[in-house]
Design a protein around this motif. Structure first.
Motif, PDB file in Angstrom:
ATOM      1  N   GLN A  16      -6.730   3.965  -8.206  1.00 19.03           N
ATOM      2  CA  GLN A  16      -8.072   3.692  -7.515  1.00 19.03           C
ATOM      3  C   GLN A  16      -8.651   2.708  -8.406  1.00 19.03           C
ATOM      4  O   GLN A  16      -9.458   3.133  -9.353  1.00 19.03           O
ATOM      5  CB  GLN A  16      -8.771   4.848  -7.037  1.00 19.03           C
ATOM      6  N   PRO A  17      -8.468   1.327  -8.039  1.00 14.75           N
ATOM      7  CA  PRO A  17      -9.056   0.147  -8.989  1.00 14.75           C
ATOM      8  C   PRO A  17     -10.648   0.225  -9.139  1.00 14.75           C
ATOM      9  O   PRO A  17     -11.060  -0.622  -9.947  1.00 14.75           O
ATOM     10  CB  PRO A  17      -8.773  -0.869  -8.093  1.00 14.75           C
TER      11      PRO A  17
ATOM     12  N   ARG B 200     -12.629  -3.505  -2.296  1.00 18.50           N
ATOM     13  CA  ARG B 200     -12.318  -5.043  -2.672  1.00 18.50           C
ATOM     14  C   ARG B 200     -11.914  -5.796  -1.909  1.00 18.50           C
ATOM     15  O   ARG B 200     -12.304  -6.987  -2.125  1.00 18.50           O
ATOM     16  CB  ARG B 200     -10.976  -4.549  -4.103  1.00 18.50           C
ATOM     17  N   THR B 201     -10.991  -5.738  -0.790  1.00 19.81           N
ATOM     18  CA  THR B 201     -10.671  -6.669   0.102  1.00 19.81           C
ATOM     19  C   THR B 201     -12.004  -7.142   0.739  1.00 19.81           C
ATOM     20  O   THR B 201     -11.893  -8.373   1.240  1.00 19.81           O
ATOM     21  CB  THR B 201      -9.775  -6.220   0.911  1.00 19.81           C
TER      22      THR B 201
ATOM     23  N   CYS C 105     -11.118   2.384  -2.178  1.00 17.30           N
ATOM     24  CA  CYS C 105     -11.224   1.549  -3.292  1.00 17.30           C
ATOM     25  C   CYS C 105     -10.704   0.047  -3.015  1.00 17.30           C
ATOM     26  O   CYS C 105     -11.496  -1.017  -3.144  1.00 17.30           O
ATOM     27  CB  CYS C 105     -10.719   1.824  -4.587  1.00 17.30           C
ATOM     28  N   TYR C 106      -9.433   0.066  -2.378  1.00 21.18           N
ATOM     29  CA  TYR C 106      -8.661  -1.093  -2.016  1.00 21.18           C
ATOM     30  C   TYR C 106      -9.438  -1.789  -1.033  1.00 21.18           C
ATOM     31  O   TYR C 106      -9.483  -3.021  -0.875  1.00 21.18           O
ATOM     32  CB  TYR C 106      -7.429  -1.054  -1.786  1.00 21.18           C
TER      33      TYR C 106
ATOM     34  N   SER D  39      -4.438  -0.834   2.793  1.00 20.18           N
ATOM     35  CA  SER D  39      -5.863  -1.261   3.014  1.00 20.18           C
ATOM     36  C   SER D  39      -6.199  -2.608   3.269  1.00 20.18           C
ATOM     37  O   SER D  39      -6.966  -3.126   4.183  1.00 20.18           O
ATOM     38  CB  SER D  39      -6.420  -0.911   1.599  1.00 20.18           C
ATOM     39  N   SER D  40      -5.274  -3.625   2.824  1.00 18.50           N
ATOM     40  CA  SER D  40      -5.418  -4.960   3.079  1.00 18.50           C
ATOM     41  C   SER D  40      -5.097  -5.334   4.463  1.00 18.50           C
ATOM     42  O   SER D  40      -5.938  -6.109   5.078  1.00 18.50           O
ATOM     43  CB  SER D  40      -4.388  -5.774   2.091  1.00 18.50           C
TER      44      SER D  40
ATOM     45  N   SER E 157      -2.451  -0.115  -1.223  1.00 20.99           N
ATOM     46  CA  SER E 157      -3.105  -1.408  -1.213  1.00 20.99           C
ATOM     47  C   SER E 157      -2.560  -2.239  -0.082  1.00 20.99           C
ATOM     48  O   SER E 157      -3.217  -3.046   0.453  1.00 20.99           O
ATOM     49  CB  SER E 157      -2.840  -2.093  -2.561  1.00 20.99           C
TER      50      SER E 157
ATOM     51  N   THR F  16      -8.181   6.040  -2.949  1.00 17.33           N
ATOM     52  CA  THR F  16      -7.461   5.097  -3.053  1.00 17.33           C
ATOM     53  C   THR F  16      -7.626   4.088  -1.923  1.00 17.33           C
ATOM     54  O   THR F  16      -7.607   2.832  -2.087  1.00 17.33           O
ATOM     55  CB  THR F  16      -5.771   5.576  -2.899  1.00 17.33           C
TER      56      THR F  16
END
Length: 698
Positions: free
Chosen positions: A392-393, A366-367, A362-363, A554-555, A551, A359
């Protein structure tokens, strides 16, 4: 005498011009609508032979513009073409483009041309280009203006048949001699024949001196004619004649050589092989010297109307190039709109290794891509399960079938599918951990895994620790500390998270450093990392956390990294000042920041704001707390004793840490700390503080 007709310019725009304009818009112009210089070229009029009829077909009167025209140091046109100077005005909206005062802009350009007639460099072919660049759809609206002066009464031609063949006037031999002396970029030139039969040329501004002893009836004005029409010279001749009349108003007629032979015909070619034309052009006796004539010259579109044109690059561009430019657009807009000092290249060039492709992984991936990071590697030992895709995108339902795809490889492939320009790679591997003894038969594989991890950390700039256990973070922490890499750590609770950056190695600081040396993930521990995975219940085996927390964490982790990369000291950036009371703790994020939230330049700030050591988030309270932790000299993760033992002994030291539960405590002296603590407790004075000795002290 017949009135002379002129072939107007038609623009020929290279897609490269729009690419370069896009860069200028984002990196230089931003919201400015100031004009910028552009160079363009035009060549001699061209014709092709129709295969069916055998007739010559003209290719128009073209002015070509490309992206190199914006770059003075790279603009190097080929020989035998004329150079035209112009100005580009790019509008911020389509409405501003449509509503612009085109009459005033055109008149201003015409005035510039007229003013240049009184200088040594008359701008015969100056042009104007107004544009609107829709950088989301890659559509470019544009309109060229080629101002040309037209007298009240038209110029006329003495020759009864209009423009004559230059060969019929000069002959083949003289035309060949003229070709030998032409300037490299013959936009317009003076031409005279010498007594010995050779020819000389000079710029238009040298008219009086060059033709001082030459009779008017043999003076010749030459120009590179972009027209291919046998009877209509190109648009530049209008301004050449206007300049000559302004310069020598008493001379009412001029011998004009319209040069159209960029390639001299081969010997033995038929007479029609020479394309150049000749005419004696006469001004109206009613022409008034010293008064600027009216000007015309807005380009007509493909339908023959006075209206803008539109170039749609979206349908013709390489989709990968479109994606690359579109992905960079938001970041570049951020830089020129809000933070001019933002170093996007530093972020894009940062190579990131993500340990954990769940999780958090993945985030984070992406970021990182959203920030323009091009190199992302993922490492994980798991396979995609049916519970993963909703949280998990980077995974889909199909990835769970047949036992599930390896997470790291699947996540890397999905990143490339999202944006093919990313260099993403996945590695399936288990990270050896303290407290997890390695059987003899597995030692060779563990050594290979360690070597691969060392290689990957060496090849990357940043290591993200995104695993679901404490002990799995130990080995990469040691290796990264030894190589002085940036380490970013993120961990989740039910409604809490911790995001932190590991402090740099103690020996990397200068001797004069007196500030706080930031600690690592293990600096608050007084025990070595142990097995936390064996004998876990179902709720312990799964990350039980509120869905939105991963998310957010992660961001936050990526944003902390980017903020640190913008700091002048990078890895060695200090933490912001620590608040001293509970009331200030909730507003710590404002310390050292400007009103817009950007960094105020104080300690522990970058242009993006604060660069804290740790961020502890509490979703239940919707609150973040900034924490600064100091390096612990007996830390099992970043102390010099551990790092130096690893650097000296290598894998045998690591193997001992994996297999012996008390090894790290002995190595760092934590065992001595226990003994000292126990001794202190044993020697503590627990005597009564008064009162009845029979009473319960508690």
């Amino acid at each position: 005498m017949a009135a002379l007709q002129f072939s107007p310019f038609t623009s020929q725009v290279s897609p490269q011009l729009w690419h370069q304009l896009s860069k200028l818009k984002i990196d230089v112009l931003k919201l400015s609508q100031d004009s910028i210089d552009l160079k363009a070229t035009y060549g001699a009029g061209r014709t092709i032979v129709d295969r069916e009829s055998g007739k010559d077909i003209g290719m128009g009167c073209m002015l070509s513009a490309s992206g190199d025209g914006f770059l003075k140091d790279r603009f190097a046109p080929a020989a035998n073409v004329a150079i035209a100077s112009g100005a580009v005005i790019n509008y911020n909206t389509i409405e501003e483009f449509k509503d612009s005062n085109k009459k005033a802009l055109f008149s201003q350009t015409a005035d510039q041309i007229w003013a240049s007639f009184d200088t040594d460099e008359p701008q015969i072919s100056r042009f104007l280009l107004i544009t609107f660049a829709d950088l989301k759809k890659y559509k470019f609206f544009y309109w060229f203006a080629f101002p040309a002066f037209v007298p009240a009464d038209a110029w006329t031609v003495k020759e009864s048949g209009g423009l004559a063949s230059a060969e019929s006037v000069f002959g083949t031999e003289k035309l060949e001699k003229i070709a030998d002396v032409l300037p490299a970029h013959p936009s317009a030139f003076l031409l005279k024949e010498c007594e010995n039969g050779t020819f000389e040329t000079a710029p238009l501004s040298k008219y009086a001196a060059f033709f001082k002893e030459v009779p008017e009836d043999v003076r010749t004005i030459g120009f590179l004619d972009p027209s291919s029409d046998p009877q209509s010279p190109g648009w530049p001749l209008l301004n050449i004649l206007a300049y000559l009349f302004h310069l020598t108003p008493t001379h009412k007629s001029h011998r004009v050589l319209a040069w159209r032979d960029s390639v001299v015909p081969a010997a033995g070619s038929p007479a029609s092989a020479w394309k150049s034309r000749f005419a004696t052009v006469v001004a109206s006796p009613n022409s008034v010297p010293g008064v600027r004539p009216s000007a015309v010259g807005w380009e007509r579109n493909a339908q023959g109307k006075l209206a803008p044109r539109m170039a749609d690059l979206g349908s013709s561009m390489d989709p990968l190039q479109l994606a690359e430019q579109a992905c960079a657009l938001n970041l570049k807009l951020m830089r020129w709109r809000i933070l001019p000092e933002l170093q996007l290249e530093t972020v894009a060039d940062t190579k990131c290794l993500l340990l954990g492709a769940g999780t958090l992984g993945c985030y984070v991936a992406r970021t990182l891509m959203a920030w323009g990071v091009k190199k992302i590697s993922l490492l994980d030992s798991s396979r995609v399960s049916f519970s993963n895709p909703v949280r998990q995108p980077l995974f889909e339902f199909e990835d769970c079938l047949d036992g599930g795809k390896p997470k790291a490889e699947c996540a890397a492939a999905r990143l490339k599918k999202i944006y093919p320009g990313v260099d993403a790679n996945g590695y399936s591997m288990s990270i050896p951990m303290p407290g997890h003894p390695i059987p003899k038969e597995a030692v060779a594989q563990a050594k290979k895994d360690v070597e691969l991890l060392e290689k990957l950390i060496d090849e990357h700039d940043v290591v993200f620790l995104l695993m679901d256990s404490r002990e799995s973070r130990w080995l990469p922490s040691i290796i990264a500390a030894s190589k002085n890499k940036i380490v970013m750590n993120a961990a989740l609770g039910f409604d809490t998270f911790v995001v932190m950056r590991h402090g740099p190695r103690a020996t990397s600081f200068p001797a004069s450093h007196t500030g706080i040396r930031l600690g690592c993930y293990y600096c608050n521990d007084i025990v070595a990392p142990k097995d936390s995975l064996t004998d876990r219940t179902l709720d312990q085996m799964c990350t039980v956390t509120r869905p939105g927390l991963a998310s957010i964490a992660s961001s936050t982790c990526v944003e902390l990294l980017v903020s640190m990369l913008q700091h002048p000291q990078g890895l060695h950036a200090p933490a912001p000042p620590v608040t001293t009371n509970a009331a200030a703790a909730s507003t710590t994020a404002d310390v050292g920041a400007n009103e817009d939230g950007s960094g105020g330049g104080g300690e522990g700030t970058s242009i993006l704001g604060l660069v804290p050591h740790q961020i502890r988030g509490y979703l239940g309270q919707f609150r973040n707390l900034l924490v600064t932790g100091q390096q612990f000299e007996r830390c099992t993760g970043c102390s010099e004793k551990v790092i130096q033992a690893y650097e000296k002994e290598g894998f045998p030291m690591l193997l001992q840490a994996f297999n012996e539960e008390s090894y790290l405590e002995r190595l760092t002296g934590l065992d001595k700390l226990y003994e000292e603590s126990e001794a202190a407790l044993a020697n503590a004075d627990w005597g009564e503080q008064g009162g009845n000795s029979d009473e319960d002290d508690f």
